[in-house]
Design an enzyme around this catalytic site. Structure first.
Site, short mmCIF file in Angstrom:
data_model
loop_
_atom_site.label_atom_id
_atom_site.label_comp_id
_atom_site.label_asym_id
_atom_site.label_seq_id
_atom_site.Cartn_x
_atom_site.Cartn_y
_atom_site.Cartn_z
N GLU A 398 -2.26 -3.27 3.33
CA GLU A 398 -1.25 -3.37 3.49
C GLU A 398 -0.39 -3.99 4.29
O GLU A 398 0.04 -4.11 4.13
CB GLU A 398 -0.84 -2.20 3.52
CG GLU A 398 -0.66 -0.99 1.42
CD GLU A 398 -2.09 -0.65 1.17
OE1 GLU A 398 -2.82 -0.65 2.06
OE2 GLU A 398 -1.85 -0.24 0.58
N HIS A 465 0.71 11.35 -3.12
CA HIS A 465 1.34 9.88 -4.23
C HIS A 465 2.33 10.66 -4.59
O HIS A 465 3.02 10.70 -5.70
CB HIS A 465 0.57 10.96 -5.55
CG HIS A 465 -0.93 8.98 -5.86
ND1 HIS A 465 -1.89 9.86 -4.93
CD2 HIS A 465 -1.10 8.38 -5.65
CE1 HIS A 465 -2.90 8.90 -4.69
NE2 HIS A 465 -2.45 8.41 -5.44
#
Ligand SMILES: Cc1ncc(C[n+]2csc(CCOP(=O)(O)OP(=O)(O)O)c2C)c(N)n1
Length: 659
Positions: A398, A465
Site C-alpha cells: 500500500e 476488516h
C-alpha cells in the site's frame, strides 16, 4: 584511485571537476556559518559528493531525481539559483517552501527534482510513480532515487524496489553505502554483505561502484541510463563511500574509529580527482585558483542576497490558502434525464468508468483490480475497456502504491488507489498523511490522488476488516474526505473526487454495496464536495450524521412517528458543511451527532465542540453523541451489534427530547 576517462573531452572532465567543487565549497562555507551561528543546522555530504554529482551530470536535464539530505550536488548540478537555495535553508520567503520546510525538503518541477520528506523510504514509491508516468507517456526517460544504507531497512525501500521490478519501471535505485546510519554501524543495520546481493532477491540487476570515484559513477550511470531508456527496468546501484562528518553537524563523529576516518580521508573524491586532472594536464593550479575564486564569489553573492531576507511575516490567510491546490469545483449536472436503477456498488463502478473515459491520464491501481475486477468487483471489465496500462494489479504494498500515485501527479497525471479494505490503509498511512497531505502546502505540488476505502462493520468480519478509520485522516490538514450514504452521492462524489486535484479519501461502506439501490442518472455528474444534505425535515431535534448513520437514524425515526427530526447527512467530512450544521442547530436547538466510528476523538467530537463554540445561544440541551464503543470491533454478530451505536440510538433520542 583508478580514473578511466574513456574518450571524454577535457571540457567534460573540467565540467565534472567544477560540479564537484560547488557542493564541496558551499558545504565548507556552511560549516563556517554554522560555527558563527548564522545558520541553524547542516547535514553534510562531504566525502560523498562524487555520487550526486556524477549521477546528475550523467542524466538528461528533464529526468527526475529524488535526492536525500546529503545530495547537495544534485541541486547545484541542476543550476538552481544560489540565492534561492540559501533562502530555502534559511527558511525565508524566497526559498522553495515559503519558509515552511527546511533544508533539502522541497521539490521543483522546473529542475525536475523531488526532494525528500524527513521519513526515509517514501521517496522510492514516488520515484516509481514518476517512472510509470514516463513509461505510460512513451517518454524514454530514467528516474533516479537516492537511499542511505540505513534507510534500506525501511519497508518503503523494499516496496519501491519490488513494484519497480514487477512493472519494469526505469528507475535507478541508488544506495549510498557510507558505513553508518546516524551512529549505528552497518553490522547492526543489516546482514547482507553487499547491497547488490539484494538485487537478486528482487529479480533485478545490481551494480556496485566506487562512490568516491566521479568518473566511475558518471560512466556507469551514463551507460545504465542509456540502457534503461531503451529497455525500461529498475537497477540497484550501490555506491561505496563514507560519511566524513556527523549525521548532522551537532551530532559529531566520536563513534567512528580514527583509522577509518584517516583511511577514507585518503579517498577524498575531490582531492583525488583534482590530482588526476593535474597529472593528466587537463587543469593546472592557475585554473584551480580561478575556478575556486569564481565559485566563491557566486556563493558569497547568493548568501548576501539570502541574508538580507528575514523570516516570513506570518499571514494566516496565506497559510490556509496553500493547504489545498486551487480548485473551484463546478458541479456538473447530468446531461439528460435518463436514469437506471443501480446498486451502491454499481454507482461507484459507473462513476469510476466514466471518470476513466473523461480523464485519459487517470490510472487505477489496487490489489486484484485488473482481470479479477477487485474483491468487490467494482472494476470488472475495466481491463478490456481501458487496458492493463491504466488498470493495474499491484503487489501487496500500500505504501509504494500511494507513493506511486503522488509520482504520477508530479507528471501531471491522476491516480485512484483502491485499498482492498479500509483497514489496510495503515500500511500506506505515512504516504497519505505526510506525503499526499503536505506536498502542496510545502512546495506547491498537487497530489491528485483518490484513495478508495471500503469501510465499515456489520458483516461480522472482525477487527481487521470492519474499521471506520476516517478520524485518522480527519485530523490531517491537506486531505479531503468524502463519505456517501446512497448511490446518487456515491457516483457524484467519486466523480467529484477524481476531478479534484487534491488528495481525497473516498469512504464506501461495504454493507451498502449490495443492499442499497436507486435510479440514478446514466450520465456523468458530480456532487459538491463539502456540502451536506438534509435527508429528512423536522423541528424537534437534529441528527447530524453520515454513512450508515443516515440509515440507522432513518430507521429508528420511522419507528418514532411522533418525533419530528432533521437528519443532516454530512456527505463530506473534510471540509464539512458548517453552514448546514448551524442551520439545523438554529432550527431545532437540540443536536445528536451519530457515527459508526468509535466515540473518542471521532468526527463527532469536533463537530460537537464547534457547535458549542459557535451555536451556544441556539441550544436548549447539551450536544450529545452516539457512536461505536471505544473497543476494537468484535467478530461475533451479537457482539458486533452491541459495539455499533444503532441499538443505543432510540434511548439517546428520547433522553435528548426530555432534557
Ligand atoms: C522513518 C525514519 N526513521 C528515523 C529517522 C531519523 N534518521 C534520520 S537520518 C537517520 C540515519 C540514516 O542513515 P542512512 O540511511 O544510512 O543515511 P546517512 O545518514 O548515513 O546518509 C535516521 C535514523 C528518519 N528520518 N526517518
Amino acid at each position: 584511485m583508478n580514473f578511466n576517462r574513456k574518450n571524454h573531452s577535457d571540457d567534460l572532465l573540467r565540467k565534472l571537476y567544477e560540479s564537484l567543487l560547488f557542493p564541496r565549497m558551499i558545504e565548507e562555507k556552511m560549516l563556517i556559518l554554522l560555527r558563527q551561528n548564522r545558520i541553524s543546522k547542516w547535514f553534510s555530504g562531504i566525502g560523498q559528493e562524487a555520487i550526486s554529482v556524477g549521477i546528475t551530470q550523467a542524466l538528461q536535464r528533464d529526468e527526475y531525481i529524488l535526492p536525500m539530505h546529503r545530495n547537495l550536488g544534485v541541486f547545484t548540478g541542476r543550476d538552481m539559483p544560489f540565492e534561492k537555495l540559501f533562502a530555502q535553508w534559511q527558511g525565508t520567503m524566497a526559498g522553495y517552501t515559503k519558509g515552511r520546510d527546511r533544508s533539502f525538503h522541497f521539490g521543483t518541477n522546473e529542475h525536475h527534482i523531488v526532494g525528500m520528506i524527513s521519513h526515509l523510504g517514501p521517496q522510492n514509491g514516488v520515484a516509481d510513480g514518476i517512472a510509470l508516468a514516463t513509461k505510460l507517456k512513451g517518454e524514454k526517460k530514467v528516474t533516479v532515487v537516492f537511499n542511505g544504507d540505513g534507510g534500506t531497512s525501511e519497508g518503503d525501500f523494499h516496496e519501491g524496489l519490488n513494484v519497480a521490478a514487477v512493472w519494469d519501471l526505469p528507475v535507478i535505485f541508488v544506495i549510498e553505502n557510507n558505513g553508518y546510519g546516524l551512529s549505528t554501524p552497518s553490522n547492526e543495520q543489516f546482514r547482507c554483505k553487499s547491497f547488490v546481493d539484494k538485487a537478486i532477491g528482487y529479480g533485478i540487476e545490481g551494480v556496485q561502484v566506487d562512490g568516491n570515484n566521479i568518473l566511475e559513477v558518471y560512466n556507469t550511470v551514463m551507460l545504465l541510463a542509456e540502457q534503461l531508456r531503451e529497455k525500461p527496468r529498475p537497477i540497484l546501484l550501490e555506491c561505496i563511500t563514507f560519511r566524513m562528518r556527523g549525521h548532522e553537524e551537532a551530532s559529531g563523529t566520536k563513534y567512528v574509529p580514527k583509522e577509518l576516518m584517516e583511511a577514507w580521508a585518503k579517498k577524498d573524491p575531490v582531492d583525488n580527482y583534482e590530482k588526476y586532472l593535474l597529472t593528466e594536464k587537463v587543469i593546472d593550479t592557475g585554473y584551480i585558483d580561478q575556478v575556486r575564486a569564481r565559485i566563491k564569489k557566486e556563493i558569497e553573492e547568493g548568501l548576501e542576497t539570502a541574508f538580507q531576507e528575514t523570516h516570513p511575516e506570518p499571514d494566516t490567510t496565506i497559510e490556509f490558502s496553500d493547504v489545498y491546490a486551487p480548485f473551484n469545483q463546478v458541479v456538473i449536472e447530468p446531461a439528460s434525464e435518463k436514469k437506471t436503477e443501480k446498486r451502491f456498488i454499481d454507482a461507484i463502478s459507473d462513476g469510476l468508468r466514466q471518470s476513466m473515459e473523461r480523464f485519459d491520464s487517470l490510472v487505477l491501481m489496487g490489489q486484484d483490480i485488473a482481470e479479477y475486477g477487485g474483491v468487490f468487483k467494482i472494476t470488472e471489465g475495466f481491463v478490456e475497456k481501458f487496458g492493463k496500462g491504466r488498470v493495474r494489479n499491484t503487489p501487496l504494498c500500500e505504501a509504494a502504491i500511494v507513493g506511486t500515485g503522488l509520482g504520477l501527479s508530479v507528471k501531471g497525471m491522476k491516480a485512484m488507489v483502491e485499498m482492498q479494505f479500509a483497514d489496510f490503509v495503515t500500511e500506506g498511512f505515512n504516504q497519505i498523511v505526510n506525503n499526499l497531505a503536505k506536498t502542496h502546502w510545502r512546495w506547491g505540488q498537487a497530489a491528485d490522488v483518490v484513495v478508495r476505502m471500503p469501510t465499515g462493520a456489520g458483516t461480522a468480519a472482525g477487527p481487521f476488516h470492519s474499521q471506520s478509520n476516517e478520524a485518522w485522516f480527519f485530523h490531517t490538514p491537506g486531505l479531503k474526505i468524502v463519505y456517501p450514504s446512497n448511490p446518487y452521492d456515491a457516483k457524484g462524489l467519486l466523480c467529484a473526487a477524481l476531478e479534484d486535484p487534491n488528495p481525497v479519501m473516498y469512504f464506501e461502506h461495504k454493507l451498502m454495496y449490495r443492499s442499497l439501490k436507486d435510479a440514478i442518472p446514466d450520465d456523468y455528474y458530480t456532487v459538491e464536495i463539502g456540502k451536506a444534505k438534509t435527508i429528512r425535515e423536522g423541528s424537534d431535534i437534529s441528527i447530524i450524521t453520515y454513512g450508515m448513520g443516515v440509515h440507522w437514524a432513518t430507521e429508528i425515526l420511522d419507528a418514532m412517528p411522533d418525533v419530528k427530526a432533521d437528519i443532516l447527512d454530512l456527505r463530506s467530512l473534510l471540509p464539512w458543511d458548517r453552514e448546514a450544521v448551524m442551520g439545523t442547530v438554529k432550527k431545532t436547538n437540540r443536536v445528536l451527532i451519530l457515527h459508526e466510528d468509535t466515540l473518542t476523538g471521532g468526527v463527532g467530537a469536533e463537530i460537537a465542540a464547534w457547535i458549542s463554540e459557535h451555536c451556544f445561544a441556539y441550544l436548549d440541551a447539551p450536544v450529545v453523541r452516539e457512536a461505536s464503543l471505544d473497543t476494537a470491533i468484535p467478530f461475533a454478530p451479537t457482539l458486533e451489534q452491541n459495539f455499533l451505536p444503532k441499538g443505543r440510538l432510540k434511548k439517546k433520542i428520547e433522553a435528548l427530547l426530555e432534557y
